[in-house]
Design an enzyme around this catalytic site. Structure first.
Site, PDB file in Angstrom:
ATOM      1  N   ASP A  67       0.858  -1.186   0.000  1.00  0.00           N
ATOM      2  CA  ASP A  67       0.000   0.000   0.000  1.00  0.00           C
ATOM      3  C   ASP A  67       0.894   1.236   0.000  1.00  0.00           C
ATOM      4  OD1 ASP A  67      -2.142   1.690   0.148  1.00  0.00           O
ATOM      5  OD2 ASP A  67      -2.683   1.197   2.217  1.00  0.00           O
TER       6      ASP A  67
ATOM      7  N   ASP B  97      -2.889   2.463  -6.057  1.00  0.00           N
ATOM      8  CA  ASP B  97      -1.835   2.525  -5.039  1.00  0.00           C
ATOM      9  C   ASP B  97      -1.754   1.326  -4.110  1.00  0.00           C
ATOM     10  OD1 ASP B  97      -4.223   3.131  -3.825  1.00  0.00           O
ATOM     11  OD2 ASP B  97      -3.387   4.655  -2.496  1.00  0.00           O
ATOM     12  N   GLU B  98      -2.493   0.256  -4.399  1.00  0.00           N
ATOM     13  CA  GLU B  98      -2.341  -0.921  -3.543  1.00  0.00           C
ATOM     14  C   GLU B  98      -2.643  -2.200  -4.315  1.00  0.00           C
ATOM     15  OE1 GLU B  98      -5.212  -1.666  -0.403  1.00  0.00           O
ATOM     16  OE2 GLU B  98      -6.551  -0.131  -1.234  1.00  0.00           O
TER      17      GLU B  98
END
Length: 360
Positions: free
Chosen positions: A12, A107-108
């Protein structure tokens, strides 16, 4: 036992959008920054820097509330093309170690490194290598959680942010979950956490005292999920081809809209943008949903399902305007409009159902 043999990493990025802006614009470093929203109080925060989070500023918070918490907050417009490009580079780093990657957002992502490409064997060492590569090659930091299943790995990645690395091995899972505050559990939002605390449930060990039946009686279908969650049970595999359930687009206005003609024009613009987004994902679907948020922050959605598949802005607009025609906006100011498409075409599934449904 299958899940015990897995080696799962959840990566993350730390305050992704805000960190990119601070990396690219040195004047913003060390400052309380919000990506999205505006200094006049309109819109919502997409991401807040850690400096802003110290004041309580969070993503999805209205700009007005964010400014009340942090009067010196700096707002900047999001640059999604830049974020997407960086996300692609992050994904390339992941692929050095495994092809089993399930992205959750820009983003993860989850990574299954049970059989890693480089034969490293240690999920912890792979996580370290990924974090180092992201830092050295992209100038950003990420937090990683390592465990035997997706649920625990996700909790672990959030445990020691920013720039954290947390490993929760099989022998530590139960003890870790028992002492974990209930609001830290994945899937437990603020409202549910408050409800749980009303029942005397403050930590995992409190939650574990309730039977599956009791949890389902108090929390509905989510109770079953909570029952297994607190026991660290999660057999879900990492799915590289994660299917999007819907594709949508929305816009928050600088000035609230009052005229219906302006709202109809905005729907046209949104549908044109949605067509491009669908084309990029090679998607076509049957269910159109419109979203309307009024100036008092009340919100409604309306949906309609077509008998044929839609992909063009013109077709989607026709459904959107039909739905909108049934919404009373008299003397109401609108601050946000959105359109989304779902119920996507699945070629394999379609072979098993009505072959005449899809019109060419």
């Amino acid at each position: 036992m299958d899940e015990i043999r897995r080696k799962i990493i959840h990566v993350d990025m730390d305050a992704f959008y805000a960190s990119v802006e601070q990396r690219d614009f040195p004047a913003l470093r060390g400052k309380a920054l919000a990506v999205g929203g505006s200094p006049d109080g309109r819109g919502v925060v997409a991401t807040a820097s850690y400096e802003a989070r110290k004041y309580g500023v969070r993503s999805a918070m209205s700009s007005r509330v964010a400014l009340q918490l942090c009067p010196d907050l700096i707002f900047t417009k999001p640059r999604f093309d830049v974020y997407k490009d960086i996300s692609t580079k992050i994904r390339a780093i992941f692929y050095r170690y495994t092809d089993l990657i399930e992205p959750l957002s820009l983003d993860e992502a989850y990574l299954d490194v049970t059989q890693d490409k480089q034969g490293i064997g240690s999920a912890i060492e792979i996580a370290k290598a990924i974090k180092l590569a992201i830092h050295d090659e992209l100038g950003l930091t990420a937090s990683a959680g390592v465990s035997t299943n997706k649920f625990i790995a996700k909790i672990a990645s959030d445990y020691n942010k920013p720039d954290g690395l947390t490993f929760i091995g099989p022998s530590k899972i139960i003890a870790f979950l028992e002492q974990l505050p209930i609001e830290k559990f994945f899937g437990v939002g603020k409202v549910t956490a408050q409800k749980m605390k009303g029942y005397g449930i403050h930590t995992g060990i409190d939650l574990k005292k309730l039977s599956e039946y009791e949890l389902m009686r108090k929390f509905g279908k989510s109770g079953k999920f909570f029952f297994h969650m607190v026991r660290g049970e999660d057999n879900r595999p990492v799915k590289p081809n994660r299917i999007s359930k819907s594709v949508g687009i929305e816009d928050t206005f600088t000035t609230d809209i009052l005229e219906r003609s302006d709202m109809q024009s905005e729907f046209k613009v949104l549908c044109e943008k949605l067509e491009k987004r669908l084309a990029g994902k090679s998607k076509e679907g049957r269910t159109v949903t419109i979203k309307i948020k009024f100036s008092d922050f009340t919100q409604i959605t309306r949906s309609k399902t077509s008998t044929y598949y839609l992909s063009t802005g013109e077709d989607i607009l026709a459904f959107a305007l039909e739905l909108f025609s049934k919404v009373d906006t008299a003397e109401k100011r609108v601050r946000l409009l959105g359109v989304s498409l779902s119920n996507f075409y699945d070629a394999d599934l379609q072979k098993l159902v009505d072959p005449q449904l899809r019109l060419f």
